[in-house]
Design a protein around this motif. Structure first.
Motif, short mmCIF file in Angstrom:
data_model
loop_
_atom_site.label_atom_id
_atom_site.label_comp_id
_atom_site.label_asym_id
_atom_site.label_seq_id
_atom_site.Cartn_x
_atom_site.Cartn_y
_atom_site.Cartn_z
N VAL A 237 0.83 -1.21 0.00
CA VAL A 237 0.00 0.00 0.00
C VAL A 237 0.86 1.26 0.00
O VAL A 237 0.65 2.17 -0.81
CB VAL A 237 -0.95 -0.01 1.22
CG1 VAL A 237 -1.57 1.37 1.43
CG2 VAL A 237 -2.04 -1.06 1.05
N TYR B 296 -8.23 3.13 3.39
CA TYR B 296 -8.54 1.92 2.63
C TYR B 296 -9.29 2.21 1.33
O TYR B 296 -9.21 1.43 0.38
CB TYR B 296 -9.34 0.93 3.48
CG TYR B 296 -8.48 -0.03 4.27
CD1 TYR B 296 -7.64 -0.93 3.61
CD2 TYR B 296 -8.49 -0.04 5.66
CE1 TYR B 296 -6.85 -1.81 4.32
CE2 TYR B 296 -7.71 -0.94 6.38
CZ TYR B 296 -6.88 -1.82 5.70
OH TYR B 296 -6.09 -2.70 6.40
N ASP B 297 -10.04 3.31 1.30
CA ASP B 297 -10.78 3.62 0.07
C ASP B 297 -10.00 4.53 -0.87
O ASP B 297 -10.52 4.95 -1.91
CB ASP B 297 -12.14 4.23 0.41
CG ASP B 297 -12.04 5.44 1.33
OD1 ASP B 297 -10.92 5.76 1.78
OD2 ASP B 297 -13.09 6.05 1.62
N THR C 178 -4.53 2.75 -2.57
CA THR C 178 -4.60 1.63 -1.63
C THR C 178 -5.32 0.45 -2.27
O THR C 178 -4.87 -0.70 -2.17
CB THR C 178 -5.33 2.05 -0.34
OG1 THR C 178 -4.61 3.13 0.27
CG2 THR C 178 -5.43 0.89 0.64
N ILE C 179 -6.43 0.74 -2.92
CA ILE C 179 -7.19 -0.33 -3.59
C ILE C 179 -6.35 -0.99 -4.67
O ILE C 179 -6.31 -2.23 -4.78
CB ILE C 179 -8.49 0.24 -4.18
CG1 ILE C 179 -9.41 0.71 -3.05
CG2 ILE C 179 -9.19 -0.81 -5.05
CD1 ILE C 179 -10.64 1.47 -3.53
N MET D 253 -3.91 -3.29 -2.96
CA MET D 253 -4.55 -4.48 -2.39
C MET D 253 -5.01 -5.46 -3.47
O MET D 253 -5.16 -6.66 -3.21
CB MET D 253 -5.73 -4.05 -1.52
CG MET D 253 -5.34 -3.28 -0.27
SD MET D 253 -4.32 -4.26 0.86
CE MET D 253 -5.49 -5.51 1.40
N ALA E 171 -10.94 -5.25 9.60
CA ALA E 171 -10.47 -5.29 8.22
C ALA E 171 -10.04 -6.71 7.84
O ALA E 171 -10.37 -7.20 6.75
CB ALA E 171 -9.30 -4.32 8.02
N PHE F 227 -11.58 -9.03 4.74
CA PHE F 227 -10.75 -9.59 3.67
C PHE F 227 -10.92 -11.09 3.51
O PHE F 227 -10.58 -11.65 2.46
CB PHE F 227 -9.27 -9.24 3.89
CG PHE F 227 -8.98 -7.77 3.77
CD1 PHE F 227 -9.64 -6.99 2.84
CD2 PHE F 227 -8.06 -7.16 4.60
CE1 PHE F 227 -9.38 -5.62 2.72
CE2 PHE F 227 -7.79 -5.80 4.49
CZ PHE F 227 -8.46 -5.03 3.55
N GLU G 99 -11.89 -4.41 -4.17
CA GLU G 99 -12.33 -3.01 -4.14
C GLU G 99 -13.48 -2.81 -3.16
O GLU G 99 -13.48 -1.89 -2.35
CB GLU G 99 -12.74 -2.54 -5.54
CG GLU G 99 -13.18 -1.08 -5.58
CD GLU G 99 -13.46 -0.58 -6.98
OE1 GLU G 99 -13.80 0.62 -7.13
OE2 GLU G 99 -13.35 -1.37 -7.94
N CYS H 31 -12.23 -3.20 0.45
CA CYS H 31 -11.50 -2.03 0.92
C CYS H 31 -12.46 -0.89 1.28
O CYS H 31 -12.27 -0.20 2.29
CB CYS H 31 -10.50 -1.56 -0.13
SG CYS H 31 -9.03 -2.61 -0.29
#
Length: 428
Positions: free
Chosen positions: A212, A229-230, A234-235, A238, A396, A400, A411, A414
């Motif tokens: 990330v 996370y959004d 970051t997406i 991930m 989180a 996941f 997506e 996240c």
């Protein structure tokens, strides 16, 4: 506090009242002068592999001061249950480890001994010698509640035998995250006997946090008020984990829920995994890993060229309401000294927090390329944290799981993690 008080903690482990409910437990004047009833100090940690070396350092302390201390190891999950129960009931170890996941809660509730003036007046402790971000982990409202013990970085571990058999070149400084994805697929066998890589849904510091920050994303904002996370970056990062899942390059969620990546590495089931420097004390005692494995620097982002290591460090802390706070401080002071920190590195216990003492650590296991860990200090980002780190990290990790099982896109996961994390942060 004698050893029997640790046993008392075990009896009250079921008491899981929140620390918020016992915020006043440490406000008994210990931090202003300290009580000193003498007796053997109790010291509690959670890592069996660090125990022998720390016992040697504590023996040095006893020889110099005449103050005895007894070290006890309590496994990670039980450790925090016991510590919280002890805080609620007023019975805690004299000296213990503190972690960034929990430090904000303990410091804000006045449970830890205020070390500010003691550290300032110390001839052994020099706060300028520790990394600034690690000091901040154990500082609250301008007061110091923990003396940095160590630092850690992350490296890529790989099975040389599996790479040789597959005709894949060993990881080096040219590897990108795309290289990882490509070679993980190449190293995976269709019969399920071998997987290219193992990354659990909760391998944050040791795996996906690094990706990330390589790619310009973030887990939490600098002011610790909003989730990252959004963030599109970051997406994007991930989704590399998602790609490894979709390629079949990783063991099933069920397998990894029962076996950590280090177990899969040392059992010959996984060709690659990411591990913190704290794992070296374990790996150097594993014959299979010594014979077949080595480590390299982390992969980089192909676009930016950034190669981040998420890093962290433990702190030595004491109970504010302990009955032996003066001797507890003397031990913490010694453990944080340059002398003890240098010996910690030389014995291979772990990398040390005191500036310049970690270089000798690389020689503690010459069969491995431990220089990789030291090289990862060039671009470090402190492990994301807030007051309720455990709450949003655990949530989180649960979200996941749906990505690993194929029930949700990365997506969407996240975005859900960000939404729930923001709710938690708004309540801090």
């Amino acid at each position: 506090m004698k050893t029997r008080r640790i046993a008392a903690l075990c009896m009250c482990a079921v008491m899981t009242a929140s620390l918020a409910a016992c915020g006043g437990s440490g406000d008994k004047g210990a931090s202003e002068g300290g009580k000193d009833k003498g007796g053997k100090l109790s010291v509690m940690i959670w890592d069996n592999y660090q125990e022998p070396g720390l016992k040697e350092i504590i023996a040095d302390f006893t020889e110099e001061t005449g103050i005895e201390a007894e070290l006890q190891v309590v496994q990670w999950n039980e450790y925090w249950t016991l510590l919280e129960a002890g805080a609620q009931g007023g019975e805690m170890p004299d000296v213990f480890w503190m972690h960034s996941n929990e430090s904000q809660r303990y410091m804000s509730n006045e449970i830890l001994l205020d070390l500010t003036d003691k550290a300032l007046d110390s001839e052994l402790v020099d706060m300028s010698k520790y990394p600034e971000e690690i000091k901040e982990l154990y500082t609250y409202d301008g007061k110091v509640y923990g003396i940095p013990k160590d630092i850690d970085t992350i490296a890529l571990w790989y099975n040389k035998t599996m790479f040789d058999e597959a005709g894949v070149d060993y990881p080096d400084e040219t590897w990108t995250w795309d290289t990882v994805v490509e070679n993980a697929k190449e190293l995976t066998k269709e019969d399920g006997s071998q997987y290219g890589i193992a990354i659990r849904n909760d391998n944050n510091q040791e795996a996906y946090y690094n990706i990330v920050y390589d790619m310009g994303g973030e887990i939490i904002s600098d002011d610790k008020k909003t989730s990252g996370y959004d963030d599109p970056n970051t997406i994007k990062a991930m989704q590399y984990i998602e790609k490894l899942i979709q390629d079949g390059s990783m063991p099933s969620m069920e397998t990894m829920s029962e076996n950590n990546p280090d177990i899969l590495l040392k059992s010959g089931k996984s060709a690659m995994s990411f591990h913190g420097s704290w794992m070296v004390s374990t790996f150097k005692q594993e014959d299979y890993i010594k014979e077949n494995c080595d480590c390299a620097v982390m992969p980089m982002d192909a676009d930016s060229g950034r190669r981040v290591s998420i890093y962290n460090g433990l702190g030595w802390a004491a109970a504010a309401n302990g009955d032996n706070t003066e001797n507890a401080w003397k031990l913490i002071e010694y453990l944080g000294s340059e002398k003890a920190q240098q010996k910690q590195a030389e014995l291979g216990i772990t990398m040390s927090a005191w500036d310049g003492t970690s270089d000798t650590w690389a020689g503690c296991a010459p069969e491995f390329n431990l220089q990789a860990y030291l090289d990862m200090r060039d671009d470090m980002v402190v492990r994301p944290y807030s007051r309720n780190t455990v709450t949003w990290e655990n949530r989180a990790s649960e979200i996941f799981k749906d990505v690993y099982s194929g029930n949700m896109s990365m997506e969407d996961a996240c975005k859900q993690a960000a939404e729930e994390m923001n709710e938690t942060l708004s309540e801090e």
